[in-house]
Scaffold this active site. Structure first.
Site, mmCIF file in Angstrom:
data_model
loop_
_atom_site.group_PDB
_atom_site.id
_atom_site.type_symbol
_atom_site.label_atom_id
_atom_site.label_comp_id
_atom_site.label_asym_id
_atom_site.label_seq_id
_atom_site.Cartn_x
_atom_site.Cartn_y
_atom_site.Cartn_z
ATOM 1 N N CYS A 112 0.816 -1.231 0.000
ATOM 2 C CA CYS A 112 0.000 0.000 0.000
ATOM 3 C C CYS A 112 0.845 1.273 0.000
ATOM 4 O O CYS A 112 0.329 2.365 -0.248
ATOM 5 C CB CYS A 112 -0.937 0.012 1.193
ATOM 6 S SG CYS A 112 -2.020 -1.401 1.228
ATOM 7 N N HIS A 254 -3.163 7.098 3.090
ATOM 8 C CA HIS A 254 -3.620 5.881 2.408
ATOM 9 C C HIS A 254 -5.018 5.550 2.921
ATOM 10 O O HIS A 254 -5.263 5.544 4.133
ATOM 11 C CB HIS A 254 -2.642 4.740 2.701
ATOM 12 C CG HIS A 254 -3.184 3.396 2.352
ATOM 13 N ND1 HIS A 254 -3.717 3.110 1.125
ATOM 14 C CD2 HIS A 254 -3.295 2.253 3.087
ATOM 15 C CE1 HIS A 254 -4.123 1.856 1.099
ATOM 16 N NE2 HIS A 254 -3.880 1.319 2.287
ATOM 17 N N ASN A 284 -10.285 0.353 0.072
ATOM 18 C CA ASN A 284 -8.823 0.358 0.140
ATOM 19 C C ASN A 284 -8.286 -0.169 -1.194
ATOM 20 O O ASN A 284 -8.419 -1.356 -1.491
ATOM 21 C CB ASN A 284 -8.388 -0.531 1.316
ATOM 22 C CG ASN A 284 -6.883 -0.606 1.470
ATOM 23 O OD1 ASN A 284 -6.134 -0.244 0.567
ATOM 24 N ND2 ASN A 284 -6.431 -1.109 2.602
HETATM 25 O O1 UT7 Z 1 -3.944 -1.227 3.587
HETATM 26 C C1 UT7 Z 1 -2.946 -1.592 4.499
HETATM 27 C C2 UT7 Z 1 -3.283 -1.177 5.830
HETATM 28 N N1 UT7 Z 1 -4.490 -1.807 6.292
HETATM 29 C C3 UT7 Z 1 -5.096 -1.313 7.338
HETATM 30 O O2 UT7 Z 1 -4.636 -0.315 7.834
HETATM 31 C C4 UT7 Z 1 -6.287 -2.016 7.925
HETATM 32 C C5 UT7 Z 1 -6.215 -1.934 9.440
HETATM 33 N N2 UT7 Z 1 -7.285 -2.632 10.163
HETATM 34 C C6 UT7 Z 1 -8.581 -2.239 10.107
HETATM 35 O O3 UT7 Z 1 -8.957 -1.343 9.391
HETATM 36 C C7 UT7 Z 1 -9.548 -2.935 11.036
HETATM 37 O O4 UT7 Z 1 -8.826 -3.720 11.958
HETATM 38 C C8 UT7 Z 1 -10.593 -3.831 10.311
HETATM 39 C C9 UT7 Z 1 -11.581 -2.965 9.557
HETATM 40 C C10 UT7 Z 1 -9.899 -4.777 9.360
HETATM 41 C C11 UT7 Z 1 -11.401 -4.650 11.335
HETATM 42 O O5 UT7 Z 1 -12.022 -3.791 12.264
HETATM 43 P P1 UT7 Z 1 -11.888 -4.065 13.828
HETATM 44 O O6 UT7 Z 1 -12.648 -3.007 14.507
HETATM 45 O O7 UT7 Z 1 -10.429 -4.188 14.151
HETATM 46 O O8 UT7 Z 1 -12.653 -5.434 13.991
HETATM 47 P P2 UT7 Z 1 -12.102 -6.847 14.507
HETATM 48 O O9 UT7 Z 1 -11.232 -7.479 13.491
HETATM 49 O O10 UT7 Z 1 -11.570 -6.690 15.887
HETATM 50 O O11 UT7 Z 1 -13.454 -7.655 14.603
HETATM 51 C C12 UT7 Z 1 -14.485 -7.302 15.538
HETATM 52 C C13 UT7 Z 1 -15.628 -8.269 15.363
HETATM 53 C C14 UT7 Z 1 -15.205 -9.727 15.384
HETATM 54 O O12 UT7 Z 1 -16.251 -10.486 16.028
HETATM 55 P P3 UT7 Z 1 -16.107 -10.919 17.587
HETATM 56 O O13 UT7 Z 1 -14.854 -11.750 17.634
HETATM 57 O O14 UT7 Z 1 -15.992 -9.630 18.352
HETATM 58 O O15 UT7 Z 1 -17.360 -11.673 17.827
HETATM 59 C C15 UT7 Z 1 -15.169 -10.117 13.943
HETATM 60 O O16 UT7 Z 1 -15.384 -11.495 13.720
HETATM 61 O O17 UT7 Z 1 -16.255 -8.073 14.093
HETATM 62 C C16 UT7 Z 1 -16.310 -9.312 13.391
HETATM 63 N N3 UT7 Z 1 -16.169 -9.006 11.968
HETATM 64 C C17 UT7 Z 1 -17.227 -8.686 11.190
HETATM 65 N N4 UT7 Z 1 -18.531 -8.570 11.433
HETATM 66 C C18 UT7 Z 1 -19.329 -8.213 10.423
HETATM 67 C C19 UT7 Z 1 -15.035 -8.975 11.218
HETATM 68 N N5 UT7 Z 1 -15.341 -8.642 9.959
HETATM 69 C C20 UT7 Z 1 -16.675 -8.468 9.915
HETATM 70 C C21 UT7 Z 1 -17.553 -8.097 8.887
HETATM 71 N N6 UT7 Z 1 -18.873 -7.974 9.183
HETATM 72 N N7 UT7 Z 1 -17.134 -7.854 7.634
#
Ligand code: UT7
Length: 327
Positions: A112, A254, A284
């Site tokens: 990225c 980004h 993204n």
């Molecule tokens: O491009 C290179 C750089 N990339 C980035 O900078 C991305 C950085 N990371 C992020 O933007 C975020 O971490 C994400 C958007 C990828 C994820 O958001 P988050 O707030 O960190 O969520 P999480 O991974 O901690 O997941 C929270 C909950 C989980 O459920 P439980 O374990 O709390 O029951 C996931 O299973 O949300 C669940 N979850 C979803 N639910 C509905 C994960 N993806 C989804 C989804 N829809 N698409």
């Protein structure tokens, strides 16, 4: 000698994939995607479109905006994680498609951060050698080709597109690029990667069935590291150039997640009103995201001559960086 940005261009495929479309594909919903990421829709290229097709359409627009021809270009660098082929480079394939027969062409792999790294290299080459006068700096991705459409953790995030700036060496003292700072840390390769398809883990039938051809990410860890690294690089270039937060017209990070963008702005004490965001429309797009945003800023007349624009990126590698422009 100075380096000027003399044109911009971009291209995104026509097909729009909305959050509502994704609701029908994986266990997710518009509310979760919107509140956690800020993304509403993304563009997806069809199976007959390669990354060089996206790049060349963006280049044609950029050349028009710079009022020059493809033959005026001496250097083409494509920052991409989704090259058309192992080789020839996407830059060479783009060269052929636009007819830039005088250009030296190569790809740059920094995930990225690919656009900012490419800008850094292009600027250095223009500064170092008399034969390089004008360069196409391209971030282009068909990132949908790396996405597992059954994995809700990643498939909601990414989109396809290309963004380009044309830079030119001038006799004047002023430069569009005031300062830059890049960083890398290979210790964290597994936080954000496509494990298979290269020499480390070639795609055999077994690896394919395991899904090793797809992008994987430890989202929360990447989130934290992205904020810290982008803030560090931005502070370095602001200090080096003596530009303060209140002088920045646009911060263009980004476009990964609006919560990351807000966190970076807040730590830099840059108002949210000055953060350029278009991830709601494109998601993204990896190396393409900054070029896409720069072109939109330019085309919509959101920037005037002399404005300070701070670009910052973070991605797999890990890689990161910041570049301060005077428009
Ligand atoms: O491009 C290179 C750089 N990339 C980035 O900078 C991305 C950085 N990371 C992020 O933007 C975020 O971490 C994400 C958007 C990828 C994820 O958001 P988050 O707030 O960190 O969520 P999480 O991974 O901690 O997941 C929270 C909950 C989980 O459920 P439980 O374990 O709390 O029951 C996931 O299973 O949300 C669940 N979850 C979803 N639910 C509905 C994960 N993806 C989804 C989804 N829809 N698409």
């Amino acid at each position: 000698m100075g380096i000027k940005i003399i044109g911009t261009g971009s291209y995104t495929p026509e097909r729009v994939l909305t959050n509502l479309d994704l609701e029908k594909m994986v266990d997710t919903n518009d509310e979760w995607i919107s509140t956690r990421t800020g993304i509403k829709e993304r563009r997806i290229a069809d199976e007959n479109t390669a990354t060089s097709d996206l790049a060349s359409r963006a280049c044609i627009e950029a050349l028009k905006s710079a009022n020059i021809t493809a033959e005026d270009i001496d250097l083409i660098i494509v920052g991409t994680a989704t090259a058309d082929k192992a080789f020839p480079s996407t830059a060479c394939l783009t060269q052929a498609k636009i007819g830039a027969k005088n250009a030296v062409c190569f790809d740059l792999s920094a995930a990225c951060s690919g656009f900012l790294y490419s800008l850094e290299v292009a600027e250095s080459m223009l500064a170092a050698k008399p034969q390089y006068k004008r360069a196409l700096v391209i971030g282009a991705e068909k990132f949908s080709s790396l996405v597992n459409w059954k994995d809700r953790n990643t498939c909601i995030l990414f989109g396809d597109g290309a963004g380009v700036v044309v830079i030119e060496k001038t006799d004047g003292e002023t430069s569009s690029i005031l300062a830059s700072h890049m960083g890398s840390n290979g210790d964290h390769e597994k936080l954000l990667q496509v494990p298979g398809g290269g020499t480390a883990l070639p795609i055999t039938k077994e690896n394919f069935d395991e899904g090793h051809q797809y992008v994987t990410m430890e989202g929360q860890e990447v989130f934290k590291k992205a904020v810290t690294a982008m803030v560090t690089s931005c502070k370095k270039v602001m200090e080096e150039s003596g530009i303060t937060a209140d002088q920045i017209k646009w911060l263009i990070p980004h476009q990964a997640n609006y919560r990351i963008l807000k966190a970076v702005a807040s730590r830099l004490k840059i108002s949210e009103d000055n953060v350029f965001m278009n991830l709601d429309k494109f998601g993204n797009t990896s190396a393409a995201s900054i070029g896409l945003a720069v072109d939109e800023m330019n085309k919509t007349g959101s920037v005037s001559e002399g404005d300070y624009v701070l670009l910052t990126a973070f991605g797999g590698g890990l890689t990161w960086g910041a570049t301060l422009l005077r428009w």
